[in-house]
Design an enzyme around this catalytic site. Structure first.
Site, PDB file in Angstrom:
ATOM      1  N   SER A  21      33.180  60.666  36.098  1.00  0.00           N
ATOM      2  CA  SER A  21      33.536  59.507  36.687  1.00  0.00           C
ATOM      3  C   SER A  21      33.084  58.848  37.721  1.00  0.00           C
ATOM      4  O   SER A  21      33.186  57.669  38.124  1.00  0.00           O
ATOM      5  CB  SER A  21      35.112  59.650  37.115  1.00  0.00           C
ATOM      6  OG  SER A  21      36.154  59.816  36.144  1.00  0.00           O
ATOM      7  N   LYS A  79      38.828  54.577  46.792  1.00  0.00           N
ATOM      8  CA  LYS A  79      39.217  54.553  45.222  1.00  0.00           C
ATOM      9  C   LYS A  79      40.665  54.680  45.331  1.00  0.00           C
ATOM     10  O   LYS A  79      41.224  55.164  45.965  1.00  0.00           O
ATOM     11  CB  LYS A  79      38.478  55.687  44.733  1.00  0.00           C
ATOM     12  CG  LYS A  79      38.881  55.624  43.134  1.00  0.00           C
ATOM     13  CD  LYS A  79      37.993  56.878  42.462  1.00  0.00           C
ATOM     14  CE  LYS A  79      38.400  56.989  40.848  1.00  0.00           C
ATOM     15  NZ  LYS A  79      37.477  57.973  40.224  1.00  0.00           N
ATOM     16  N   SER A 122      35.801  56.856  35.758  1.00  0.00           N
ATOM     17  CA  SER A 122      37.116  56.077  36.232  1.00  0.00           C
ATOM     18  C   SER A 122      36.703  55.379  37.694  1.00  0.00           C
ATOM     19  O   SER A 122      37.543  54.747  38.298  1.00  0.00           O
ATOM     20  CB  SER A 122      38.146  57.067  36.500  1.00  0.00           C
ATOM     21  OG  SER A 122      37.668  57.878  37.602  1.00  0.00           O
TER      22      SER A 122
END
Length: 516
Positions: A194, A92, A170
């Site tokens: 997220s 990520k 996210s």
């Protein structure tokens, strides 16, 4: 011959161990998938093909030197230092990898302000230690703060089921990549939903572990203990496999960092066994064989949101239908179902807002010119957060701790609680108000009213798809909608078992988005 991306991660691991496929072949296959499909999808912020190829070659050379990584079919009690050997995934873009820019989804870290770390972060080092091969960085919104992945610093991440809609956030890039078959699975982080939000939006499995389970990203180093790392995958077993890889273990197979768990962490492969078998004994191993009702659980059903009374939280019909479908499937599997209703805590919403803003205040930027590069929502969160006093923060943490204790007590009589995954179908790109941060924050809570409270309570939770909406011109296969299962502290085994049972009933891995 079945294409490699059609295989599950568990199957790919078996092929790797049997030497039926090599890490290099997997890398090239998935890099080809990314090259063909990601230009419009926007799942990756950065691609690192040369590093991936070099890593795959290194793994192959290590194996040729005789460094054992286990045996095919060995998923019981063998301690294996390279659980994810040769399997492609990605980092990520909030995590540091040495030599690769970390963009944080922000214009403040682009161009002349680019940040290239010299040392990899803990979660990246953990994934490397268990043999994974990173293809690059998956896209994230600015600093992981919003619930959709539409950073002004780059492309929006589009939903693989409908390119006009959000993939959530996210960890939106990770979920979109997995749903589109660009990766077999991917790690994400979850501070208010997220992992679960984008997994639900993209029709895949997203697991937020209990606070303290992981040494790398277990929540203990984040404000209020909110942020934990976890897996996103197409199947429950693949999510369990990635969870195994994220857990740092001692040589005897025990979790190295089970702090704050109220149940013991099982040996290596215990999570995968739960996902593959779809059942978990309620007692010790000696009693398991004769345990009547093994794999059947007592479940609470609720549409409770801690944001009720602060914002207008009214789940959309498609969210209600997905919730009802999940409950019906669980009831049909023979579980004990009980509907519950809990009164919201009026202190929750203002306390969470205070903590979220205080966390944003730590954005490592002081120069006014760089602060001006931040998106309006981030500027607002940082600006308000930097005005939060020590007393206000302590009071917010005290209120959220009280909420945590009350929530754990509420869940005590049940093996898990079944909640909606989202409050509505994934909205169109640009749906969030880009200019009014207060309205933007409210919209995010209405989209995701059932997730942040689980982070506050430190509980494990998993989202799985249950239904698809009716087809439309932009979503010819419909949009996925699902449920969230929330467990007791340390209850990952139970959640994986329940998810596996639902998967066998609902068969969501057989569905493919149009971009596939």
């Amino acid at each position: 011959m079945t294409a490699l991306h059609e295989r599950t991660a568990v199957e790919l691991r078996e092929l790797l161990l049997a030497e039926s496929v090599s890490p290099a072949e997997l890398v090239e296959h998935y890099l080809g998938r990314v090259a063909e499909r990601d230009a419009t999808l926007g799942a990756f912020a950065t691609l690192t093909p040369d590093l991936a190829r070099a890593r795959a070659a290194d793994l192959r050379r290590e194996r040729e030197r005789g460094d054992a990584v286990g045996e095919p079919g060995d998923s019981s009690d063998v301690v294996d230092d390279e659980v994810l050997w040769g399997l492609p995934c990605a980092d990520k873009d909030l995590w540091d990898r040495a030599g690769v820019p970390t963009g944080f989804g922000s214009r403040a870290f682009a161009g002349a302000h680019q940040y290239v770390p010299q040392v990899s972060g803990d979660v990246v080092a953990q994934l490397d230690a268990v043999g994974a091969v990173s293809l690059g960085k998956t896209a994230t919104p600015e600093f992981g703060l919003p619930a959709t992945t539409e950073p002004l610093a780059g492309r929006p991440t589009r939903n693989p089921w409908d390119p006009t809609r959000t993939a959530g956030g996210s960890s939106g890039g990770a979920a979109a990549a997995v749903a589109a078959g660009l990766l077999p699975f991917a790690p994400g982080s979850d501070g208010g939903g997220s992992i679960r939000i984008p997994a639900a939006a993209c029709g895949v499995v997203g697991l937020k572990p209990s606070r303290g389970l992981l040494a790398a990203g277990g929540g203990l180093d984040s404000p209020g203990g909110l942020v934990v790392n976890g897996p996103i995958a197409r199947t429950t077993a693949d999510a369990a496999l990635l969870l195994e890889g994220l857990i740092t273990r001692t040589p005897d197979g025990a979790a190295a960092h089970p702090y704050a768990l109220r149940q013991p962490v099982g040996p290596r492969w215990s999570y995968l066994a739960a996902a593959l078998d779809g059942q978990v004994p309620r007692f010790g191993a000696a009693e398991a064989a004769g345990c009547a009702g093994q794999g059947r659980f007592r479940l609470a059903v609720s549409a409770f949101s801690a944001w009720d009374g602060f914002y207008d939280i009214t789940p959309a019909p498609e969210a209600v239908a997905a919730h009802e479908a999940g409950v019906a499937a669980l009831a049909g599997l023979g579980h004990d179902i009980e509907s519950v209703a809990w009164e919201p805590d009026a202190a929750y919403a203002p306390a969470f807002r205070t903590l979220w803003m205080a966390g944003a205040a730590a954005v490592p930027i002081e120069d006014p010119a760089r602060l001006a590069l931040l998106e309006p929502l981030t500027q607002w969160l940082v600006g308000v957060g930097r005005k939060v006093t020590a007393r206000e923060l302590v009071e917010a943490l005290r209120a959220l701790s009280a909420f945590e204790r009350a929530t754990v007590t509420r869940l005590a009589p049940y093996d898990a609680v079944v909640l909606p995954a989202l409050g509505m179908a994934p909205p169109e790109l640009g749906w969030l108000d880009a200019q009014d941060p207060e309205r933007n924050f409210e919209q995010q809570c209405q989209l995701t009213p059932y997730t942040s409270m689980v982070n506050v309570a430190g509980l494990p939770a998993i989202t799985v798809p249950t239904v698809w909406t009716e087809p439309t011109a932009t979503a010819p296969a419909g949009l996925p909608m699902g449920v969230q299962l929330v467990g007791r502290p340390g209850g990952e085994h139970t959640l994986l078992a329940l998810a596996a049972q639902l998967e066998s009933q609902l068969r969501w891995p057989e569905r493919r988005p149009p971009v596939w």
